[in-house]
Design an enzyme around this catalytic site. Structure first.
Site, PDB file in Angstrom:
ATOM      1  N   ARG A  82       0.808  -1.223   0.000  1.00  0.00           N
ATOM      2  CA  ARG A  82       0.000   0.000   0.000  1.00  0.00           C
ATOM      3  C   ARG A  82       0.841   1.273   0.000  1.00  0.00           C
ATOM      4  O   ARG A  82       0.431   2.286  -0.508  1.00  0.00           O
ATOM      5  CB  ARG A  82      -0.935  -0.011   1.212  1.00  0.00           C
ATOM      6  CG  ARG A  82      -2.251  -0.655   0.865  1.00  0.00           C
ATOM      7  CD  ARG A  82      -3.044  -0.973   2.071  1.00  0.00           C
ATOM      8  NE  ARG A  82      -2.370  -2.011   2.847  1.00  0.00           N
ATOM      9  CZ  ARG A  82      -2.936  -2.689   3.825  1.00  0.00           C
ATOM     10  NH1 ARG A  82      -4.167  -2.429   4.164  1.00  0.00           N
ATOM     11  NH2 ARG A  82      -2.292  -3.626   4.462  1.00  0.00           N
ATOM     12  N   LYS A 140       1.886 -19.380   4.098  1.00  0.00           N
ATOM     13  CA  LYS A 140       1.158 -19.842   5.262  1.00  0.00           C
ATOM     14  C   LYS A 140       0.773 -18.647   6.125  1.00  0.00           C
ATOM     15  O   LYS A 140       1.457 -17.624   6.019  1.00  0.00           O
ATOM     16  CB  LYS A 140       1.990 -20.844   6.065  1.00  0.00           C
ATOM     17  CG  LYS A 140       3.188 -20.203   6.793  1.00  0.00           C
ATOM     18  CD  LYS A 140       3.839 -21.177   7.711  1.00  0.00           C
ATOM     19  CE  LYS A 140       3.344 -21.050   9.120  1.00  0.00           C
ATOM     20  NZ  LYS A 140       4.109 -20.109   9.943  1.00  0.00           N
ATOM     21  N   LYS A 189      13.584 -27.205   2.724  1.00  0.00           N
ATOM     22  CA  LYS A 189      14.896 -27.285   3.379  1.00  0.00           C
ATOM     23  C   LYS A 189      15.637 -28.504   2.833  1.00  0.00           C
ATOM     24  O   LYS A 189      15.071 -29.591   2.743  1.00  0.00           O
ATOM     25  CB  LYS A 189      14.733 -27.397   4.898  1.00  0.00           C
ATOM     26  CG  LYS A 189      14.290 -26.081   5.549  1.00  0.00           C
ATOM     27  CD  LYS A 189      14.229 -26.209   7.053  1.00  0.00           C
ATOM     28  CE  LYS A 189      13.589 -24.989   7.690  1.00  0.00           C
ATOM     29  NZ  LYS A 189      14.460 -23.831   7.762  1.00  0.00           N
ATOM     30  N   GLU A 236      13.453 -22.713  19.108  1.00  0.00           N
ATOM     31  CA  GLU A 236      14.020 -21.410  18.750  1.00  0.00           C
ATOM     32  C   GLU A 236      14.419 -20.704  20.028  1.00  0.00           C
ATOM     33  O   GLU A 236      13.698 -20.770  21.031  1.00  0.00           O
ATOM     34  CB  GLU A 236      12.994 -20.572  17.997  1.00  0.00           C
ATOM     35  CG  GLU A 236      12.647 -21.147  16.645  1.00  0.00           C
ATOM     36  CD  GLU A 236      11.684 -20.256  15.875  1.00  0.00           C
ATOM     37  OE1 GLU A 236      12.144 -19.475  15.050  1.00  0.00           O
ATOM     38  OE2 GLU A 236      10.472 -20.341  16.131  1.00  0.00           O
ATOM     39  N   HIS A 283       4.583 -26.992   9.463  1.00  0.00           N
ATOM     40  CA  HIS A 283       5.965 -27.448   9.298  1.00  0.00           C
ATOM     41  C   HIS A 283       6.220 -28.831   9.910  1.00  0.00           C
ATOM     42  O   HIS A 283       6.746 -29.723   9.256  1.00  0.00           O
ATOM     43  CB  HIS A 283       6.947 -26.462   9.947  1.00  0.00           C
ATOM     44  CG  HIS A 283       6.829 -25.054   9.435  1.00  0.00           C
ATOM     45  ND1 HIS A 283       6.532 -24.760   8.133  1.00  0.00           N
ATOM     46  CD2 HIS A 283       6.986 -23.853  10.050  1.00  0.00           C
ATOM     47  CE1 HIS A 283       6.513 -23.449   7.965  1.00  0.00           C
ATOM     48  NE2 HIS A 283       6.779 -22.878   9.117  1.00  0.00           N
TER      49      HIS A 283
END
Ligand code: BG6
Length: 514
Positions: free
Chosen positions: A66, A174, A208, A242, A266
């Protein structure tokens, strides 16, 4: 006298000529060009393809969002992104000059039909000057609530249909829906405009290198497959940990949570890759059929079974390494009494002949002790322990598939320690990508973008796969949505809530500490 010629060591994987085939001409139109994904993943991936000379000379990009921006300003922004997020951060000036001349920008509102008329004219103009042959790949990386609208508008503006002479495709980022009903509704909207073979639903874990290597490991070798079943495998653990927190994505996590963000897509796709039957051929239809069959075979959970099979978590504040880490509820954009999960663990059973009774434990979380994604396949112990009197019970044999960051495969087994008498020690046989091939692994987005340009959907998900994985997680979402949890239930920097350990403990298992 004999002389030995000095061999010139050539690493075939470093030779740019290893890519002899270039992709077909293509105009890539990215909706959401001002967003994080474009900056961190898409542009660096495209630049890397340009550097490896894999893109056609007839390649161009139109970025859309935008915010008004000139082509030049867009190119400058993208240059910064590539410098910051490309593998080695080194920009090849000549390659960048050529590549960036094919970058264009168009501002517009996604729900404004007038904008799509302008876009159609711009696509035609760019196709003419950049020789993109009329092929267009749309990439939707906006807020998911716009996906249906954009597809409809592309259809109305006559942009969605290919002909014999050129193709039109669309990549959908996703999340694909937020539950089964919304995934079906989105699919129906897309199908009003695009045929199934035009739709590429992305799940970047499938791109991957190490996830693709699961298929090579299983089906290019004779030694693993005979063991790859309920007779010899005791349990499978899939971990995607993570160390970062929600990193400014608090608003998104409030809506999504770790189960939707990581497990529904995933980790279930990784599980399907570990568990699938040998495909008849290595093509999109055959491999996707096999993945879909696994996902459809996941044993459905009743609401009553959910607490014993799934554990949510949310990180609280902690002091680590001399600095204070905020809890999730202290992150920006987060409700101070939030019930969102930043950790999720689940036990799935695949009800088929190969896997009946073998638990697949999946877990993911933010602010865990380290970033690591791995699959651990634990094998049955030796039927009779000849050395039972010679030391502690042997650790089980493990095949570890390390997806990231230290990509490789390790086999853990028992060895005689070099001491007097028969003392056993666990040892490891290791394959490491870096050491064996001497190159950086391609980023998933590099592989996936190239595949979509080439029309290969093998590593993309299909609607039946998306639906089957929503079916698998939906009972958990429903129960969690109606439960008030005593959050936070794990400290930042720890391995998650104690209940997740208890979940495995009930089967006599323990989480690996990678
Ligand atoms: C994304 C999730 O799909 O995957 C993020 O939305 C997550 O929350 C990311 O951090 C992890 O991807 P990778 O490739 O870094 O393991």
């Amino acid at each position: 006298m004999t002389t030995t010629a000095t061999a010139t060591v050539v690493n075939p994987f470093l030779d740019p000529r290893r890519f002899e085939e270039r992709a077909p001409e293509c105009l890539l139109v990215i909706f959401g060009a001002n967003g994080d994904l474009t900056k961190r993943k898409l542009l660096p991936a495209l630049y890397s393809l340009a550097r490896e000379r894999r893109l056609s000379t007839g390649f161009a990009v139109i970025g859309i969002s935008r915010t008004p921006l000139s082509d030049e300003a867009f190119r400058d922004k993208m240059r910064e992104s590539v410098e910051q997020f490309s593998g080695d951060g080194q920009l090849d000036r000549e390659i960048w000059e050529g590549f960036s001349q094919g970058l264009f920008y168009e501002a517009g509102n996604f729900d404004d039909p007038g904008f799509y008329q302008r876009l159609a004219a711009r696509c035609a103009a760019v196709a003419e000057t950049r020789h993109t042959a009329g092929n267009v790949l749309f990439y939707l990386s906006t807020q998911p609530s716009y996906y249906g609208e954009i597809a409809q508008q592309l259809g109305a503006a006559g942009l969605a249909h290919g002909t014999e002479a050129f193709w039109r495709r669309i990549i959908i980022e996703k999340p694909f829906g937020r539950d089964l009903a919304s995934a079906r509704a989105l699919n129906a909207e897309l199908h009003q405009v695009f045929a199934e073979e035009q739709i590429y639903r992305i799940d970047h874990y499938l791109g991957k290198e190490t996830v693709q290597n699961i298929l090579a490991l299983r089906f290019a070798n004779g030694i693993f497959e005979p063991l790859w079943n309920r007779r010899y495998v005791r349990q499978v653990q899939i971990t995607a940990a993570e160390s970062i927190g929600v990193e400014g994505r608090g608003g998104y996590y409030e809506e999504s949570g770790a189960l939707r963000d990581m497990i529904q897509n995933h980790l279930l796709q990784v599980m399907a890759t570990v568990a699938l039957e040998p495909p008849a051929r290595f093509d999109a239809a055959s491999t996707r059929d096999e993945r879909a069959k696994v996902l459809r075979s996941i044993r459905p959970l009743s609401h009553d079974e959910v607490p014993a099979h799934a554990v949510p978590g949310q990180y609280g504040p902690a002091r680590l390494g001399g600095s204070d880490l905020p809890g999730y509820r202290q992150e920006s954009g987060v409700n101070p009494a939030s019930q969102a999960n930043t950790y999720a663990a689940a036990t799935f059973f695949i009800d088929n002949w190969r896997w009946a009774g073998v638990p697949f434990y999946l877990r993911t979380g933010k602010r865990l002790p380290k970033r690591v994604t791995e699959i651990a396949v634990e094998f049955a112990p030796a039927p009779h322990l000849l050395f039972a009197d010679h030391g502690p019970a042997a650790d089980p044999n493990l095949l570890l598939l390390r997806i990231q960051p230290e990509e490789g495969i390790s086999l853990k087994f028992q060895s005689k320690a070099p001491v007097a008498g028969m003392q056993l020690r666990g040892v490891s046989m290791d394959f490491n990508y870096g050491a064996s091939f001497g190159v950086r692994l391609p980023e998933a987005y590099v592989t996936l973008l190239l595949d979509a340009i080439q029309g290969d959907a093998t590593l993309y998900t299909r609607q039946d796969m998306v639906e089957a994985s929503w079916v698998a997680v939906e009972p958990i979402l429903e129960v969690w949505g109606n439960t008030k949890f005593a959050f936070p239930n794990y400290a930042a920097g720890s391995w998650g809530p104690a209940e997740a350990d208890e979940m495995l403990g009930r089967h006599g298992h323990r989480w690996r500490q990678p």
